[in-house]
Design a protein around this motif. Structure first.
Motif, PDB file in Angstrom:
ATOM      1  N   ASP A 139     -11.046  -2.427   2.296  1.00 38.85           N
ATOM      2  CA  ASP A 139     -10.506  -1.089   2.071  1.00 38.85           C
ATOM      3  C   ASP A 139      -8.986  -1.101   1.998  1.00 38.85           C
ATOM      4  N   VAL A 140      -8.365  -1.906   2.860  1.00 40.85           N
ATOM      5  CA  VAL A 140      -6.898  -1.995   2.847  1.00 40.85           C
ATOM      6  C   VAL A 140      -6.419  -2.714   1.594  1.00 40.85           C
ATOM      7  N   LEU A 141      -7.121  -3.775   1.203  1.00 42.87           N
ATOM      8  CA  LEU A 141      -6.734  -4.509   0.005  1.00 42.87           C
ATOM      9  C   LEU A 141      -6.765  -3.619  -1.233  1.00 42.87           C
ATOM     10  N   MET A 142      -7.605  -2.605  -1.228  1.00 45.51           N
ATOM     11  CA  MET A 142      -7.709  -1.717  -2.370  1.00 45.51           C
ATOM     12  C   MET A 142      -6.503  -0.790  -2.526  1.00 45.51           C
ATOM     13  N   LYS A 143      -5.603  -0.773  -1.536  1.00 44.96           N
ATOM     14  CA  LYS A 143      -4.392   0.026  -1.688  1.00 44.96           C
ATOM     15  C   LYS A 143      -3.542  -0.550  -2.813  1.00 44.96           C
ATOM     16  N   ARG A 144      -2.827   0.315  -3.495  1.00 41.32           N
ATOM     17  CA  ARG A 144      -2.109  -0.092  -4.692  1.00 41.32           C
ATOM     18  C   ARG A 144      -1.110  -1.223  -4.431  1.00 41.32           C
ATOM     19  N   LYS A 145      -0.471  -1.233  -3.276  1.00 41.70           N
ATOM     20  CA  LYS A 145       0.555  -2.250  -3.024  1.00 41.70           C
ATOM     21  C   LYS A 145      -0.036  -3.633  -2.814  1.00 41.70           C
ATOM     22  N   TYR A 146      -1.342  -3.714  -2.552  1.00 41.63           N
ATOM     23  CA  TYR A 146      -1.994  -5.003  -2.343  1.00 41.63           C
ATOM     24  C   TYR A 146      -2.932  -5.393  -3.481  1.00 41.63           C
ATOM     25  N   PHE A 147      -3.596  -4.416  -4.069  1.00 44.91           N
ATOM     26  CA  PHE A 147      -4.657  -4.718  -5.031  1.00 44.91           C
ATOM     27  C   PHE A 147      -4.101  -5.223  -6.353  1.00 44.91           C
ATOM     28  N   CYS A 148      -4.755  -6.257  -6.879  1.00 46.19           N
ATOM     29  CA  CYS A 148      -4.447  -6.775  -8.206  1.00 46.19           C
ATOM     30  C   CYS A 148      -5.746  -6.748  -8.999  1.00 46.19           C
ATOM     31  N   PRO A 149      -5.790  -6.072 -10.166  1.00 49.43           N
ATOM     32  CA  PRO A 149      -7.026  -5.977 -10.933  1.00 49.43           C
ATOM     33  C   PRO A 149      -7.324  -7.204 -11.780  1.00 49.43           C
ATOM     34  N   ALA A 243     -13.094   2.472  -5.541  1.00 49.18           N
ATOM     35  CA  ALA A 243     -13.565   1.906  -6.808  1.00 49.18           C
ATOM     36  C   ALA A 243     -13.651   2.979  -7.883  1.00 49.18           C
ATOM     37  N   VAL A 244     -14.206   4.134  -7.525  1.00 48.18           N
ATOM     38  CA  VAL A 244     -14.339   5.232  -8.486  1.00 48.18           C
ATOM     39  C   VAL A 244     -12.969   5.683  -8.972  1.00 48.18           C
ATOM     40  N   HIS A 245     -12.039   5.889  -8.052  1.00 50.26           N
ATOM     41  CA  HIS A 245     -10.716   6.365  -8.444  1.00 50.26           C
ATOM     42  C   HIS A 245      -9.958   5.322  -9.271  1.00 50.26           C
ATOM     43  N   TYR A 246     -10.168   4.063  -8.950  1.00 53.60           N
ATOM     44  CA  TYR A 246      -9.527   3.010  -9.754  1.00 53.60           C
ATOM     45  C   TYR A 246     -10.001   3.092 -11.204  1.00 53.60           C
ATOM     46  N   TYR A 247     -11.314   3.170 -11.404  1.00 58.87           N
ATOM     47  CA  TYR A 247     -11.851   3.170 -12.763  1.00 58.87           C
ATOM     48  C   TYR A 247     -11.563   4.484 -13.504  1.00 58.87           C
ATOM     49  N   LEU A 248     -11.525   5.604 -12.791  1.00 53.73           N
ATOM     50  CA  LEU A 248     -11.165   6.866 -13.435  1.00 53.73           C
ATOM     51  C   LEU A 248      -9.719   6.830 -13.921  1.00 53.73           C
TER      52      LEU A 248
END
Length: 325
Positions: A139-149, A243-248
């Motif tokens: 959940d923390v990794l999904m934050k924008r400052k950490y997550f890489c798609p 996940a939903v918000h990322y893809y939206l």
């Protein structure tokens, strides 16, 4: 000592291949294999790959052009390492980076390792800062400052991928990376950040992904999300939301860049996707069926969030960039 499997799809990458391959073969840490998958290149990429065929740790696969996902799946079938490291053929890794990675992996039983990267554009580069090194939750990794798609931001434990039968969706032209990443994160018990620059991502201004945004590519975000929700039913609502918000956000920002399209047709497609996705979501309020007016409002909100972030990153790069020789 963990064995690292480098999986490198190759398609018409002749101008960059020597740098990419050289950065891997030049590592001081030697417990690795390099799998080069020539995906039907029409330039001399295959000939360049074959120059390295005599190396003990180099494996060359050649196949008719089937796309990057098919090439990566071919690499996964061949790989024998403890960790998978996906590298694009026009990128490169830093010297001695495997030494640092191996020391960090030892004793930590890491499922997914998020590594530091540097984005190179027109001869200048900006290094990202993960701000910390250590264990975090999905959940923390999904934050924008950490997550890489993108795949190149991670190393994945081979047993995690094999045991959960995780592979790339070969029909997808976009979002195949994030789909694979989400699946791995959802099954991971141990996720670590390594705040150290390892990977150099080369931004090619003339690449197809930077020029051709289509409705099919935009809607592939929903295909990727539905496939993920099918793969991991019952995952936490917090992870589902992210996940939903990322893809939206990805869908609407891409839709804006497509330009002209049949709005009623796209709106009806969106309702169809929402209906299917809600059958897999524990909290059905995550995706509602909006009116066409609400749909346009959602597009404005999500695309604004995306482009605001992109502008912030671009402005920051003016102060952080350095010249790459």
């Amino acid at each position: 000592m963990y064995k690292i499997s480098f999986i490198v799809p190759v398609y018409n990458a002749a101008p960059y291949l020597h740098r990419c391959i050289g950065s891997i073969l030049g590592q001081t840490y030697q417990n690795y294999e390099l799998i080069l998958i020539n995906d039907g290149s029409t330039d001399n990429s295959l000939e360049i790959c074959q120059e390295y065929a005599g190396k003990n740790n180099v494996i060359i696969i050649t196949q008719p052009n089937a796309g990057v996902s098919a090439a990566r799946n071919a690499g996964l079938r061949m790989a024998t390492g403890d960790y998978y490291f996906f590298v694009d053929s026009d990128d490169w890794i830093e010297e001695q980076s495997l030494e640092h990675i191996s020391k960090y992996l030892n004793g930590n039983d890491v499922d997914v390792l998020r590594i530091g990267c540097q984005v190179v554009r027109n001869g200048s580069a900006m290094s990202e800062s993960l701000s910390k090194t250590g264990k975090i939750t999905a959940d923390v990794l999904m934050k924008r400052k950490y997550f890489c798609p993108a795949l190149w931001g991670y190393l994945f434990k081979a047993s995690l991928v094999k045991e959960n039968k995780i592979a790339f969706i070969q029909s997808l032209k976009y979002s195949e990376d994030s789909n694979f990443i989400f699946k791995c994160l959802s099954k991971s018990k141990c996720i670590y950040l390594l705040d150290e620059q390892v990977y150099n991502y080369n931004v090619r201004e003339n690449s197809a992904i930077r020029q051709n945004f289509t409705i099919e590519w935009a809607e592939s975000n929903f295909v990727a999300l539905i496939d993920f929700l099918k793969f991991q039913p019952g995952i936490s609502t917090a992870f589902q939301k992210k996940a939903v918000h990322y893809y939206l956000e990805a869908y609407f920002s891409m839709l804006v860049r497509v330009g002209n399209y049949n709005r009623r047709h796209i709106y009806n497609n969106y309702l169809t996707f929402c209906c299917e996705m809600n059958t897999y979501l524990e909290n059905s309020s995550l995706l509602r069926n909006p009116s066409i007016v609400s749909f346009e409002v959602l597009k404005l909100i999500y695309s604004s969030v995306f482009f605001s972030y992109r502008l912030k990153v671009r402005l920051a790069s003016l102060y952080k960039r350095k010249v790459i020789k």
